[in-house]
Enzyme design. Sequence first.
Site, mmCIF file in Angstrom:
data_model
loop_
_atom_site.group_PDB
_atom_site.id
_atom_site.type_symbol
_atom_site.label_atom_id
_atom_site.label_comp_id
_atom_site.label_asym_id
_atom_site.label_seq_id
_atom_site.Cartn_x
_atom_site.Cartn_y
_atom_site.Cartn_z
ATOM 1 N N HIS A 1 -8.769 -1.877 7.321
ATOM 2 C CA HIS A 1 -9.834 -0.890 7.550
ATOM 3 C C HIS A 1 -11.175 -1.492 7.963
ATOM 4 C CE1 HIS A 1 -7.924 2.928 6.549
ATOM 5 N NE2 HIS A 1 -7.371 2.363 5.501
ATOM 6 N N ASP B 1 0.299 5.495 -1.068
ATOM 7 C CA ASP B 1 -0.687 6.506 -1.439
ATOM 8 C C ASP B 1 -0.085 7.646 -2.264
ATOM 9 O OD1 ASP B 1 -3.386 5.903 -0.295
ATOM 10 O OD2 ASP B 1 -2.255 5.736 1.556
ATOM 11 N N HIS C 1 0.833 -1.211 0.000
ATOM 12 C CA HIS C 1 0.000 0.000 0.000
ATOM 13 C C HIS C 1 0.860 1.251 0.000
ATOM 14 C CE1 HIS C 1 -4.018 1.759 0.650
ATOM 15 N NE2 HIS C 1 -3.335 2.749 1.208
ATOM 16 N N HIS D 1 -13.322 1.666 3.779
ATOM 17 C CA HIS D 1 -12.271 2.551 4.273
ATOM 18 C C HIS D 1 -12.693 2.986 5.682
ATOM 19 C CE1 HIS D 1 -9.517 6.079 4.512
ATOM 20 N NE2 HIS D 1 -8.691 5.155 4.052
ATOM 21 N N GLU E 1 -9.044 1.371 -2.570
ATOM 22 C CA GLU E 1 -9.049 1.401 -1.104
ATOM 23 C C GLU E 1 -10.403 1.788 -0.520
ATOM 24 O OE1 GLU E 1 -6.370 2.969 2.664
ATOM 25 O OE2 GLU E 1 -6.338 4.102 0.804
ATOM 26 N N ASP F 1 2.171 2.005 3.919
ATOM 27 C CA ASP F 1 1.273 3.155 3.932
ATOM 28 C C ASP F 1 2.039 4.453 3.695
ATOM 29 O OD1 ASP F 1 -1.180 4.399 4.026
ATOM 30 O OD2 ASP F 1 -1.496 4.145 6.178
ATOM 31 N N HIS G 1 -2.314 -3.105 4.607
ATOM 32 C CA HIS G 1 -1.532 -2.199 5.468
ATOM 33 C C HIS G 1 -2.130 -2.181 6.868
ATOM 34 C CE1 HIS G 1 -4.738 0.218 3.767
ATOM 35 N NE2 HIS G 1 -4.396 1.316 4.399
#
Length: 419
Positions: free
Chosen positions: A212, A41, A39, A171, A144, A346, A233
């Site tokens: 999540h 971003d 993961h 999420h 995600e 992350d 993650h």
Amino acid sequence: MRTILALALLATPLLISAAPSYDARVAAVLTKTPLIDGHNDWAETLTDKAGDARWTMDLTRLDPKQYNTDITRLRAGHVGGQFWSVYVDAGMAGPEQVKATLEQIALMKEIFRRYPGVFAQATTAADVRRIHAQGKIASMFGVEGGGQIDGSFAVLRAYRALGASYLTLTHSRTIAWADSATDDPKHDGLTKFGEAVVRELNRLGMLVDLSHVSEDTMIDAIRVSKAPVIFSHSSARGVDDSPRNVSDKILKLVAANGGVVMVNYAPGYVSEARRRWDADRNAEKGRYYSPPYGGLYIGQPDRAKAALAAWEREHPRPAVTLSQVADHIEYIVKVAGIDHVGLGGDLDGTGGDLPEGLNGVDTYPALLTELMRRGWSDQDIAKLAGGNVLRVMEAAERVAASMANVPPATATIAMLDGK
């Protein structure tokens, strides 16, 4: 006797120098096995910080104070594969989430096009191995949040056609068909539509990502899924009791399922002391300033800011370190086994707040070195770095092949859940 002793002393430095250094060992492992992070971003951070410039800006070297990722640091970190998150705000309306997701995918595809010597898109484990052997970074997408399909299997299949490799079922918010770890539960896990989503992911060969989601959602998804699941993650709840982490109960289910937990670097998910400090700080902040009516210094933002700064001086933020991330990795190995752990840093998803020693994509070798110092073998390092997630991908591909004659899902939330 003296002669023998002298010869032994002379030989000792030669034996020590003959042993490969940690750097050499890490490089040798990552030459054979791609380091795959679950993961990152980068797309979101480029969108937020660079705006329209994100489509054309030079990504070779970016300001490390603003970005955890750039091409130079990816190379320094020996990154061989990456699941690029295509995250959008879970509070957006469904159609807006779909549009924003497509824009994130388009951004990453444009980056791959602009840097063909660095990135190549992958959808299978064989793709990852081939691209890694070419000296490039095998690039996959992770969607995600289940809200990003807007209750539509057709949208899910469109994401897969564009190359998406996993769907995170929720999420930060509970959605119409699945409970989130960080919102009030409404369904006790997955609804019937949510279970159908898991089955469709299996049919498509997409990974079911349980970062999540609530623990009940984790249990339901593992029960329904024919393929191993992932946590792209998340860390260990036995070390840090955040609901975003994975409990011992779930770790044992993941081991039985054949899945993998990819360890997160976000400080609040790594350190229990830091998690509690964050909660205390948030409470203190609210005590001073809670618009529109609450707080000791409501309407006086300067006084509220000064009061919070004074509290922070009296309550220093606990340090979070690379060693603590290694503790999570070893805890997961202790409970679930060496075949069920991976890396999901992350990066570019924590607002720049990362453990000491893990502030960018160039730092993976430092984490692997720490584990080698703790006695890890090269074989086990290879499993952590990428071997385990490649095995999960291959298993998901076999499940998809076995479901080749299963028709695509077409139901709606209303049809399956009566709402």
